[in-house]
Write an enzyme that holds these catalytic residues in place. Structure first.
Site, short mmCIF file in Angstrom:
data_model
loop_
_atom_site.label_atom_id
_atom_site.label_comp_id
_atom_site.label_asym_id
_atom_site.label_seq_id
_atom_site.Cartn_x
_atom_site.Cartn_y
_atom_site.Cartn_z
N ALA A 1 0.87 -1.19 0.00
CA ALA A 1 0.00 0.00 0.00
C ALA A 1 0.89 1.22 0.00
O ALA A 1 1.84 1.29 0.79
CB ALA A 1 -0.89 0.00 1.24
N HIS A 2 0.65 2.13 -0.90
CA HIS A 2 1.48 3.34 -0.92
C HIS A 2 0.76 4.55 -1.49
O HIS A 2 1.29 5.65 -1.46
CB HIS A 2 2.73 3.09 -1.77
CG HIS A 2 2.44 3.01 -3.25
ND1 HIS A 2 1.91 1.89 -3.83
CD2 HIS A 2 2.55 3.93 -4.24
CE1 HIS A 2 1.75 2.10 -5.13
NE2 HIS A 2 2.12 3.35 -5.41
N ARG A 3 -0.45 4.38 -2.05
CA ARG A 3 -1.09 5.50 -2.73
C ARG A 3 -1.38 6.64 -1.76
O ARG A 3 -1.86 6.42 -0.64
CB ARG A 3 -2.38 5.05 -3.39
CG ARG A 3 -2.16 4.14 -4.58
CD ARG A 3 -1.28 4.82 -5.62
NE ARG A 3 -1.04 3.95 -6.74
CZ ARG A 3 -1.37 4.25 -7.99
NH1 ARG A 3 -1.92 5.42 -8.28
NH2 ARG A 3 -1.09 3.41 -8.95
#
Ligand code: UD1
Ligand code: UDP
Length: 354
Positions: free
Chosen positions: A198-200
């Site tokens: 997860a990085h958005r």
């Protein structure tokens, strides 16, 4: 013809790698230009090393910054670079700030822009990626659409460039590199683990969303392998949730992995939880075929959903856990890869050298 292949972040390096190889194999004139949007070894140099790629001829070192600052620095640096290199065609890939800067700098100089992975739309205007891909599409000369669906979107928007359906180069990358990955000794992995990324910005920059993710991880009774992206690590720390994350039972929090390691992580996972774009595509590759729960409100990759691989589950922990439970109970039958046959780079290089 002198081609500038522009990259700036992890997914651009991976998805441009088949094109860089193809240009090299054909002995064509090209330069790899790296803006330096990503600069840590594990999200940049590791891919050039592992994939044995032509290293960047120019490195701009723009680094991190606000949206405008980062895009502006890349725009200035790229304009000077294209002039110095006497580039005639500029290839950009995807939807990052590097892509917008590269496409804009080249279009303003009258150079031919080729947008690899053109025509994707999330219709979510909170996302910087959505602005970048729309703007890049509308100043490109060559639009390399991965699927007929993205080509139709471009036709509906009446873009002025030429649309070519090529497949997605990420499938080329999966096919080209899996055999090498399988030969490599890997980190020790627990059995039947869930792979998480997860990085958005719209997720990890929001403490409430991070708390929902923690609740999800706490309630999955399987090992969870989470190679944490620098932005996510920074945000978990800044919101003081990092220790809670680290101490979740069964979580393996590891640094971002090289591509060969990550291919094996995908291939051997039970299922994947992610907000990544590229992983939604790779999950459909014939040598990966994994179920992906998309931790977002929308996707610009509906093909992955239609082919039965991806399920957009949002960011509410209850909804995510419910979807996972259903999958665990009912099982799942994968469909066919919608992103081409692994020869997208070949087609793209054929078109620009025609
Ligand atoms: C960028 C892209 C995103 C893409 C992602 C791929 C934009 C708007 N976003 O997001 O579309 O999915 O790359 O991974 O272009 N950082 C480091 N080391 C690095 C790079 C970044 O620590 O090498 C940290 C910095 O704190 C930085 C933050 O991550 O401020 C965000 O980096 P940035 O490149 O701005 O965006 P990404 O979130 O990586
Ligand atoms: N990836 C990788 N190591 C990791 C996580 C991802 O090599 O630890 C690869 C992944 O296989 C895919 C790409 O990085 O090809 C996706 O990048 P990311 O999720 O950062 O960006 P997005 O695709 O969302 O733009």
């Amino acid at each position: 013809m002198r081609v500038a292949v522009v990259v700036g972040t992890r997914p651009e390096i991976i998805k441009m790698s088949p094109i860089i190889r193809e240009l090299g194999d054909r002995g064509l004139n090209f330069d790899v230009v790296h803006t330096g949007q990503h600069y840590d070894h594990e999200v940049s140099d590791i891919f050039f090393e592992e994939l044995n790629l032509h290293s960047p001829d120019t490195y701009l070192g723009i680094g991190s910054g606000s949206q405008g600052e980062q895009t502006g620095k890349a725009l200035i640096g790229l304009e000077k670079t294209f002039k110095k290199l006497q580039s005639k065609i500029v290839l950009v890939q995807g939807d990052t700030n590097t892509v917008l800067a590269g496409a804009l700098a080249a279009a303003k100089m009258g150079l031919k822009v080729g947008h690899v992975e053109a025509g994707l739309r999330s219709y979510d205007l909170r996302m910087p990626e959505e602005h970048n891909r729309r703007l890049a599409d509308h100043c490109s000369h060559f639009l390399f659409a991965p699927t007929e669906n993205s080509a139709d979107i471009l036709k509906d928007e009446d873009v002025w460039g030429d649309i070519h359906v090529t497949g997605n180069t990420v499938i080329d990358a999966c096919i080209q590199n899996m055999a090498i990955a399988e030969d490599k000794a890997l980190i020790d992995l627990p059995s039947d683990y869930v792979l998480v990324t997860a990085h958005r910005a719209e997720n990890v920059d929001d403490r409430e969303v991070l708390k929902q993710f923690i609740e999800v991880f706490e309630n999955i009774p399987r090992p969870k392998v989470y190679p944490i992206h620098p932005r996510a690590e920074k945000m978990f720390k800044q919101t003081r949730l990092y220790d809670t994350l680290k101490n979740i039972e069964g979580i393996h929090l590891i640094k971002p992995q090289g591509y060969l390691e990550f291919l094996m992580l995908m291939k051997n996972a039970r299922y994947i939880l992610t907000d990544s774009g590229g992983i939604q595509e790779e999950a459909t590759a014939p040598n990966i075929k994994k179920k992906v729960f998309v931790l977002r409100e929308s996707t610009e990759r509906p093909e992955s959903v239609e082919a039965g691989f991806a399920e957009v589950v949002g960011t509410d922990s209850g909804d995510i856990l419910k979807a996972i439970d259903e999958f665990e109970e009912r099982g799942w039958k994968p469909g066919e890869c919608p992103y081409g046959d692994g020869r997208a780079a070949e087609r793209i290089v054929d078109i620009i050298s025609d």
